[in-house]
Design an enzyme around this catalytic site. Structure first.
Site, mmCIF file in Angstrom:
data_model
loop_
_atom_site.group_PDB
_atom_site.id
_atom_site.type_symbol
_atom_site.label_atom_id
_atom_site.label_comp_id
_atom_site.label_asym_id
_atom_site.label_seq_id
_atom_site.Cartn_x
_atom_site.Cartn_y
_atom_site.Cartn_z
ATOM 1 N N ASP A 57 0.841 -1.191 0.000
ATOM 2 C CA ASP A 57 0.000 0.000 0.000
ATOM 3 C C ASP A 57 0.882 1.250 0.000
ATOM 4 O O ASP A 57 1.656 1.481 0.927
ATOM 5 C CB ASP A 57 -0.908 0.016 1.230
ATOM 6 C CG ASP A 57 -2.036 -1.002 1.118
ATOM 7 O OD1 ASP A 57 -2.290 -1.470 -0.002
ATOM 8 O OD2 ASP A 57 -2.654 -1.314 2.144
ATOM 9 N N ASP A 117 -7.032 6.018 11.140
ATOM 10 C CA ASP A 117 -7.050 5.610 9.743
ATOM 11 C C ASP A 117 -8.098 4.517 9.598
ATOM 12 O O ASP A 117 -8.075 3.534 10.332
ATOM 13 C CB ASP A 117 -5.662 5.096 9.363
ATOM 14 C CG ASP A 117 -5.550 4.674 7.902
ATOM 15 O OD1 ASP A 117 -6.564 4.745 7.185
ATOM 16 O OD2 ASP A 117 -4.456 4.274 7.493
ATOM 17 N N LYS A 162 -6.598 -6.856 1.537
ATOM 18 C CA LYS A 162 -7.672 -7.341 2.405
ATOM 19 C C LYS A 162 -7.331 -8.691 3.028
ATOM 20 O O LYS A 162 -7.562 -8.915 4.216
ATOM 21 C CB LYS A 162 -8.983 -7.432 1.622
ATOM 22 C CG LYS A 162 -9.532 -6.082 1.163
ATOM 23 C CD LYS A 162 -10.917 -6.215 0.547
ATOM 24 C CE LYS A 162 -11.964 -6.517 1.587
ATOM 25 N NZ LYS A 162 -12.113 -5.441 2.573
ATOM 26 N N ASP A 195 -11.706 -4.980 7.361
ATOM 27 C CA ASP A 195 -11.023 -6.275 7.374
ATOM 28 C C ASP A 195 -10.831 -6.768 8.799
ATOM 29 O O ASP A 195 -10.999 -7.957 9.097
ATOM 30 C CB ASP A 195 -9.658 -6.152 6.693
ATOM 31 C CG ASP A 195 -9.765 -5.681 5.260
ATOM 32 O OD1 ASP A 195 -10.770 -6.017 4.599
ATOM 33 O OD2 ASP A 195 -8.855 -4.980 4.795
#
Length: 355
Positions: A73, A311, A100, A317
């Site tokens: 990411d 965040d 995920k 998830d």
């Protein structure tokens, strides 16, 4: 943390070499009597006392098996999203492990539950970053494969705004490429001996269908997180899913129905029942969560407030994986909802989701 540079996948090879990653990461097991829906599961292992030759049977819990995606990411922290044609400056940028599937597997392991991750990364810097992060999180990596042939690790650009909201663009890479037409018996064996199998839609539907079918045939509960691919849900997949878990926007998109209030959400969940899924676990963001079981009254869980949202990446998830761990441990559905709703810093993507 310094950013990690990567190059475009111009040398993509449809027939890469696959190198299983054999890293074994010890994780804590809680030894007690666990319930399982699979009568064929063998839950006995043996520990050997070095001073004796006799073997002592120990009951181990059937593991949580996550089959899914792992991404690098690429974060940029911004005050707001740019408008069309506009260039803005980011306050910060870094590259962290995510995806995920990786998020959910790390959550399960950090809850001290034995968790295996079945997935693919590229043989590149991003793949090494993800492998190290998963291992450090306590995830078992015997079924994580590193792809050769120039297939890049999946990655995502995450635009994190100052209010904690995010927008994400995903590049599938190894998550979507070079899966075998037929999964190996080794990969399916770990699925068949799981306590729960957790899936998402950041890998091909064909892979999810094979996994869900194998799990269902072995009496293993299948939870399908709806996040990922923006495409209709295959009916062939839904018929093997025990619990379908979308958020509000995913539920709206997949059913074509409004989800602006609880009544509308209930009607959309009822449409999912007609599509073949008996249990629908809806993540409602700031409004909490709800479990709709066909023929029963919905079970609702209000949000458990956090002192500060850092965040929201990985929050859904973390919720789904926490629900899965509670369920495989034998908790009631209401207890599972409550347990899943507790704010916790368990996402692999960020050190803290909430504080």
């Amino acid at each position: 943390m310094e950013g990690i540079a990567f190059s475009p996948s111009n040398n993509f090879n449809c027939y890469p070499q696959i190198h299983p990653i054999k890293t074994l990461i010890p994780i804590p097991f809680r030894f007690c009597n666990y319930k399982t829906n699979n009568p064929n599961q063998s839950l006995l292992s043996f520990s050997i006392n070095s001073s004796k030759t006799t073997q002592t049977p120990i009951t181990q819990p059937p593991p949580l098996v996550v089959v899914g995606s792992a991404n690098a990411d690429i974060y940029v922290e911004i005050d707001r999203l740019p408008t069309e044609g506009e260039t803005i400056s980011a306050k910060n940028g870094q590259t962290l492990a995510g995806g995920k599937g990786a998020n959910q597997a790390t959550c399960g392991a950090k809850l001290s539950y034995p968790t295996y991750f079945v997935g693919q990364v590229g043989d590149d810097a991003h793949g090494k970053l993800i492998t190290q992060a998963l291992g450090n999180g306590g995830v078992r990596l015997e079924y994580l494969k590193s792809l050769g042939g120039g297939v890049p690790t999946g990655h995502a650009v995450v635009m994190l705004q100052s209010n904690g909201q995010n927008s994400i663009i995903i590049v599938g890479g190894a998550n979507m490429s070079s899966w075998p037409d037929k999964l190996s018996d080794q990969d399916l064996d770990v699925v068949k001996n799981a306590g729960i199998v957790l899936l998402q839609r950041e890998i091909p539907d064909s892979v999810n269908i094979q996994v869900a079918k194998a799990a269902k045939g072995a009496g293993v509960t299948v939870i399908m997180d709806a996040g990922g691919m923006d495409a209709p849900m295959p009916q062939e997949l839904l018929k093997f899913v025990d619990i379908f878990s979308p958020n509000e926007s995913e539920l709206r998109r997949l059913t074509g129905m409004p989800t602006d209030n609880f009544e509308q959400i209930s009607q959309a969940a009822a449409k999912c029942h007609k599509m073949g899924v008996r249990q629908v676990l809806v993540k409602l963001g700031a409004k909490g969560s709800a479990l709709f079981i066909e023929g029963e009254e919905p079970i609702t869980q209000p949000i458990i407030p956090a002192a500060q949202v850092v965040d929201t990446t990985g929050a859904g998830d973390t919720f789904t994986a926490s629900f899965a761990v509670a369920l495989v441990e034998g908790k009631s559905k209401r207890e599972c909802l409550n347990f899943a709703g507790i704010p916790r810093p368990l996402s692999v993507t960020r050190i803290c989701v909430y504080i």
